[in-house]
Design a protein around this motif. Structure first.
Motif, PDB file in Angstrom:
ATOM      1  N   ILE A  15      20.917 102.928  15.175  1.00  0.00           N
ATOM      2  CA  ILE A  15      20.940 103.153  13.690  1.00  0.00           C
ATOM      3  C   ILE A  15      19.784 102.775  12.915  1.00  0.00           C
ATOM      4  CG2 ILE A  15      22.241 102.773  11.648  1.00  0.00           C
ATOM      5  CD1 ILE A  15      24.853 102.545  13.171  1.00  0.00           C
ATOM      6  N   ASN A  16      19.241 101.778  13.153  1.00  0.00           N
ATOM      7  CA  ASN A  16      17.860 101.197  12.315  1.00  0.00           C
ATOM      8  C   ASN A  16      16.778 101.949  12.869  1.00  0.00           C
ATOM      9  OD1 ASN A  16      19.146  99.174  10.945  1.00  0.00           O
ATOM     10  ND2 ASN A  16      19.032  97.746  12.903  1.00  0.00           N
ATOM     11  N   LYS A  19      16.840 104.960  11.029  1.00  0.00           N
ATOM     12  CA  LYS A  19      16.851 105.128   9.362  1.00  0.00           C
ATOM     13  C   LYS A  19      15.589 104.789   9.119  1.00  0.00           C
ATOM     14  CE  LYS A  19      19.627 104.591   6.644  1.00  0.00           C
ATOM     15  NZ  LYS A  19      19.937 105.660   5.502  1.00  0.00           N
ATOM     16  N   ILE A  77      19.889 111.332  11.516  1.00  0.00           N
ATOM     17  CA  ILE A  77      20.937 110.921  10.958  1.00  0.00           C
ATOM     18  C   ILE A  77      21.285 112.107  10.038  1.00  0.00           C
ATOM     19  CG2 ILE A  77      22.060 109.504   9.376  1.00  0.00           C
ATOM     20  CD1 ILE A  77      21.103 107.124  10.905  1.00  0.00           C
ATOM     21  N   GLU A  79      22.194 113.484   6.782  1.00  0.00           N
ATOM     22  CA  GLU A  79      22.132 112.738   5.483  1.00  0.00           C
ATOM     23  C   GLU A  79      23.461 113.414   4.872  1.00  0.00           C
ATOM     24  OE1 GLU A  79      20.553 110.496   4.566  1.00  0.00           O
ATOM     25  OE2 GLU A  79      19.216 110.185   6.115  1.00  0.00           O
ATOM     26  N   ASP A  82      26.001 110.915   3.949  1.00  0.00           N
ATOM     27  CA  ASP A  82      25.631 109.784   3.298  1.00  0.00           C
ATOM     28  C   ASP A  82      26.844 108.970   2.545  1.00  0.00           C
ATOM     29  OD1 ASP A  82      23.143 108.087   2.625  1.00  0.00           O
ATOM     30  OD2 ASP A  82      23.684 108.601   0.548  1.00  0.00           O
ATOM     31  N   LYS A  85      29.050 106.000   4.581  1.00  0.00           N
ATOM     32  CA  LYS A  85      28.584 105.254   5.273  1.00  0.00           C
ATOM     33  C   LYS A  85      28.817 103.665   4.878  1.00  0.00           C
ATOM     34  CE  LYS A  85      24.410 107.799   6.066  1.00  0.00           C
ATOM     35  NZ  LYS A  85      22.935 107.992   5.911  1.00  0.00           N
TER      36      LYS A  85
END
Length: 316
Positions: A15-16, A19, A77, A79, A82, A85
């Motif tokens: 994820i990081n 992102k 990802i 969006e 959003d 999350k």
């Protein structure tokens, strides 16, 4: 390493990475990145099948869909998800989990990390959700400077800011942009039945440009400040400046003198006191007098040979 914790670590890493600033991450690059980060944590090898399972787990647990764009040849990802999350935000803000993950890797054998676990982080997911969805929030706020008086506030949340291990909410209260320390917020609720138009023209960086710490007193004027230190304190202030406006005036091995331009808030005064061993306030005069009063009051409190309170209760 436990299989569940290892899987959670991989999901955080994925994820990081996705992102970050790179919008599309090629498959091989993502595999290598995750494999390297897991190797640092003594984890198991990573292949495409493992990543695909992690993608499914990420969507199931956190509501985040990871897609592949054939044209751009990379993962990203979605969006469009959003607003789903909240669980992901809560995970990233759960310092206890992250600390536990750190402790099971061998990094702790040679890195002594200082982990801060702010007590106010429980409110952050809800505030993030309210800001993203443009919903007002209502809460009880403790005014410490008013002997703990509590007032109920309904505000329009716009930004969250972290400063010196504390989180702050920037919100409009009766059309005035104010800051609220999240650790003093109680009984937080999102007003889902109402929405507002978020002001996107706020120059948030300018709000803090002429302040030390969190901006909350725009009525205090910006002033020219001149401070003098000895060479030892100067060496620290050269490596970690007091403020981005810091300008060195004298640095001759004996004296280290600087100029600053900012608002003289309580936070700034506390910062001066934290490195006051050789401090001389040259200007403005009212700041020098303010520091003098603090020193005099402290000297008076600590100069008596006998304590003014029950030694059994207060003395160490």
């Amino acid at each position: 390493m436990g299989r569940k914790l290892e899987g959670l670590q991989r999901m955080l890493i994925i994820i990081n990475k996705l992102k970050g600033l790179q919008h599309y991450v090629p498959r091989e690059e993502l595999e290598k990145y995750v494999a390297l980060r897991m190797e640092e944590r003594d984890g198991s090898p990573v292949d495409l099948r493992t990543l695909q399972r992690d993608f499914n787990e990420i969507e199931s647990l956190f509501g985040i869909r990871i897609c592949f764009d054939k044209k751009m040849n990379g993962y990203y990802i979605n969006e469009e998800d959003d607003l789903r999350k909240e669980q992901y935000e809560r995970l990233l803000l759960n310092f206890d989990i992250l600390n536990a993950l750190d402790s099971i890797s061998n990094l702790h054998t040679y890195i002594l990390a200082e982990h801060h676990r702010p007590a106010d982080n429980e409110h952050l997911p809800l505030l993030i959700k309210a800001i993203k969805s443009s919903h007002p929030v209502t809460f009880n706020y403790i005014y410490v400077r008013e002997n703990g008086r509590i007032r109920t506030k309904t505000v329009l949340p716009h930004y969250l800011k972290e400063d010196q291990q504390r989180w702050y909410l920037l919100a409009y209260d009766d059309n005035i942009l104010k800051t609220f320390s999240i650790c003093y917020i109680q009984d937080l609720h999102i007003n889902y039945d109402k929405t507002f138009k978020r002001n996107m023209e706020i120059d948030v960086h300018r709000l803090f440009r002429e302040s030390y710490g969190i901006w909350n007193q725009p009525d205090i004027p910006v002033e020219e400040i001149e401070l003098s230190y000895d060479a030892l304190d100067g060496s620290f202030l050269k490596s970690v400046p007091l403020h981005h406006s810091q300008e060195v005036v004298v640095d001759d091995g004996q004296e280290f003198r600087i100029k600053l331009r900012l608002r003289i808030t309580n936070d700034f005064v506390m910062a001066l006191l934290s490195r006051s061993r050789s401090l001389t306030v040259i200007r403005p005069k009212h700041l020098r007098e303010r520091i003098q009063k603090i020193y005099k009051d402290a000297l008076k409190r600590n100069s008596s040979t006998e304590l003014n309170f029950d030694e059994k209760k207060g003395a160490i």
